[in-house]
Design an enzyme around this catalytic site. Sequence first.
Site, PDB file in Angstrom:
ATOM      1  N   SER A 551       0.843  -1.190   0.000  1.00  0.00           N
ATOM      2  CA  SER A 551       0.000   0.000   0.000  1.00  0.00           C
ATOM      3  C   SER A 551       0.886   1.250   0.000  1.00  0.00           C
ATOM      4  CB  SER A 551      -0.957  -0.038   1.191  1.00  0.00           C
ATOM      5  OG  SER A 551      -2.005   0.884   1.019  1.00  0.00           O
ATOM      6  N   ASP A 637      -9.526  -3.607  -5.939  1.00  0.00           N
ATOM      7  CA  ASP A 637      -9.015  -2.734  -4.876  1.00  0.00           C
ATOM      8  C   ASP A 637      -9.563  -1.325  -5.070  1.00  0.00           C
ATOM      9  OD1 ASP A 637      -7.544  -1.360  -2.967  1.00  0.00           O
ATOM     10  OD2 ASP A 637      -5.645  -2.310  -3.492  1.00  0.00           O
ATOM     11  N   HIS A 671      -8.275  -4.769  -1.510  1.00  0.00           N
ATOM     12  CA  HIS A 671      -7.009  -4.241  -1.024  1.00  0.00           C
ATOM     13  C   HIS A 671      -6.260  -5.249  -0.151  1.00  0.00           C
ATOM     14  CE1 HIS A 671      -4.244  -0.956  -0.352  1.00  0.00           C
ATOM     15  NE2 HIS A 671      -4.328  -1.088   0.959  1.00  0.00           N
TER      16      HIS A 671
END
Length: 698
Positions: A551, A637, A671
């Site tokens: 991330s 995501d 995600h």
Amino acid sequence: MTTETPVPAAKRVPTERVHHGDTVVDEYAWLATKDDPETISYLTAENDWAAARTTHLSGLRTELFEEIRRRTQETDLSVPTRKGGHWYYTRTVEGQQYGVHCRREVRDGETEPPISAAGTPLDGEQVLLDGNLLAEGHDFFSLGAFDVSPDGRFLAYSTDFSGEERFTLRIKDLDTGEPLPDEIPGTFYGTAWSIDASVLFYVTVDEAWRPHRVWRHVIGTPAADDVVVHAEDDERFWVGVELTRSERFVLIDIASKITSEVLVIPADNPTGEPAVIAVRRQGVEYSVEHHGHRFLILHNDGAEDFALAYTSADAPGDWISLIDHTPGTRLESVDAFADHLVITVRSNGLTGLRVLPVGGGDTHDIEFPEPLHTVSLDTNPEYRTGRLRLRYTSLVTPDSVYDYDLATREMTLLRRRPVLPGPDDRAYQPEEYEQHREWAMADDGTKVPISLVYRRGTPRDGSAPCVIYGYGSYEASMDPWFSIGRLSLLNRGVIFAVAHIRGGGELGRRWYDQGKMLAKKNTFTDFVACARHLAKAGWTAPDRLVARGGSAGGLLMGAVANLAPDAFSGIVAQVPFVDALNTILDPSLPLTVTEWEEWGNPLADPEVYAYMKSYTPYENVAALNYPAILAMTSLNDTRVLYHEPAKWIARLRAVAPQGDYLLKTEMEAGHGGPSGRYDAWREEAFVNAWTLDRFDRI
């Protein structure tokens, strides 16, 4: 299966955008069109290429997966938590991907939680929700809300079957076991019940995925009749909703990255107008906890590392100081119980718990034995209690659940996560591993902590392979944690290091401030300094060092690849935020406007634009000798869109074609990657096999 490197379609015309007199050319912008068959075809070709390039690792992947599975107690049961007349817990069953959520009535004279060491169901249990049944027929499953009403009758729960984090909210009558007709699509995380369970509050998002509305739903009525309780028009702010532990108030939390506001509604008057605790002031953050006649307020008004105050619950107004600000001791949260307050603190890079008795008694910190550890409050739903449930772990100590007696200060271990014997049939022995803290020197003279764990006897002559993990954004702290999957690396002689770089919160608010906005490059140079320190100190060598992050930590991976490609032999970037400039320039994308207080606003500020352009990974790909790179993403995501790593890998191949780059896309996930535990273990085995291949230690 393709045996050639995927090449994006050449016929596509690059996009051009001009900002502050500078032209941004994006030759792979077309990959952002998710429903274009050519995009899906390209991602599929990338997956085929990654599979072909790693086919020699299939045996090792299976071996690593089996090691995780063998060391994990697959049929297991969490320590039950008491709420009212029930014990609540979750159990897992061997062969099943998801947890089973249950409760059992508290029996006469029962004060200790019933423990099932073998993980078998408790006698007399009631199954509230079985994730395996809900997930049937779906490649992905995620549970959003799981909220039992104060009277124990209803369960509000929400499900997502795509990974997009848009949930459908439903309500189950736990007395009858039947679902109510109430069904609300398109909800977000966060719910709160009224005290009589007649009303449920929930949250929805706008087109940019920003949670912006809190709704009131009357049980048994159509969702079309639901009422908006608060709509947040300022695009910098998110909203959330929760019920206080005392069950007296519903809190509506409104927050940007640097500013807060909290509204309250009496839980016994759910149709009442929300009252504001303190009107938002730019740069002032605060959170609220109800305690008797007062609201406790944890805030940073003139207190960089936060202070604790209170105001009247009947007529919120002036803040009266309770705990003054102490520089270097970050107050992270406050939890209120009838007779005690518990403050989660952070000092010298470690978490701690501070107990404040109400009405007399000594304030004290709970003591823990290991020099590197992580401690936090676990689930503590009861307002009137003489015990705290807490969770403890370290790099060598598996997750442990304790009860702490607030009167005697005695700590009782209820359960430590089992680590079963591995392939050699030997039980896990923590004393066979060591954890250690090092300090690297950053370019500007700042000392940066590094936490390490390794098997005893690992050489310190530069020959040992090492994985260095980093994040460094949003004030998130990478505190020590135990991992069963990591044992497969440690037992093969790999050192695991965590770089506690600026941008995180390990050393307080200043540590965060020195790694954001126009100081963001400190995050990247800190990480490189940590990598070079490990080599200089003999822990490893650059050709034996793999970096890993996800991330915003994936942004870190892309930035250090450009900054110091010689410092690493490989880089794992999971759901990486590598196209930061293009994303933050587009306010229509999810999260962009809310992110401006973290990164700066390049649309409005030429200095921010120039600064971001100088470090964002996609913009700075050059003809360098890059280490091997594994990028992993998910098609659905909503936080870091899949096209960021897809474009990054495409540009790397075009500009530095001699490199070894892989892109692996989960076509049915969000995600967090695969949702089932076995699928998650397979993904970890894939990453670890690729990592070991970099070390040539198969």
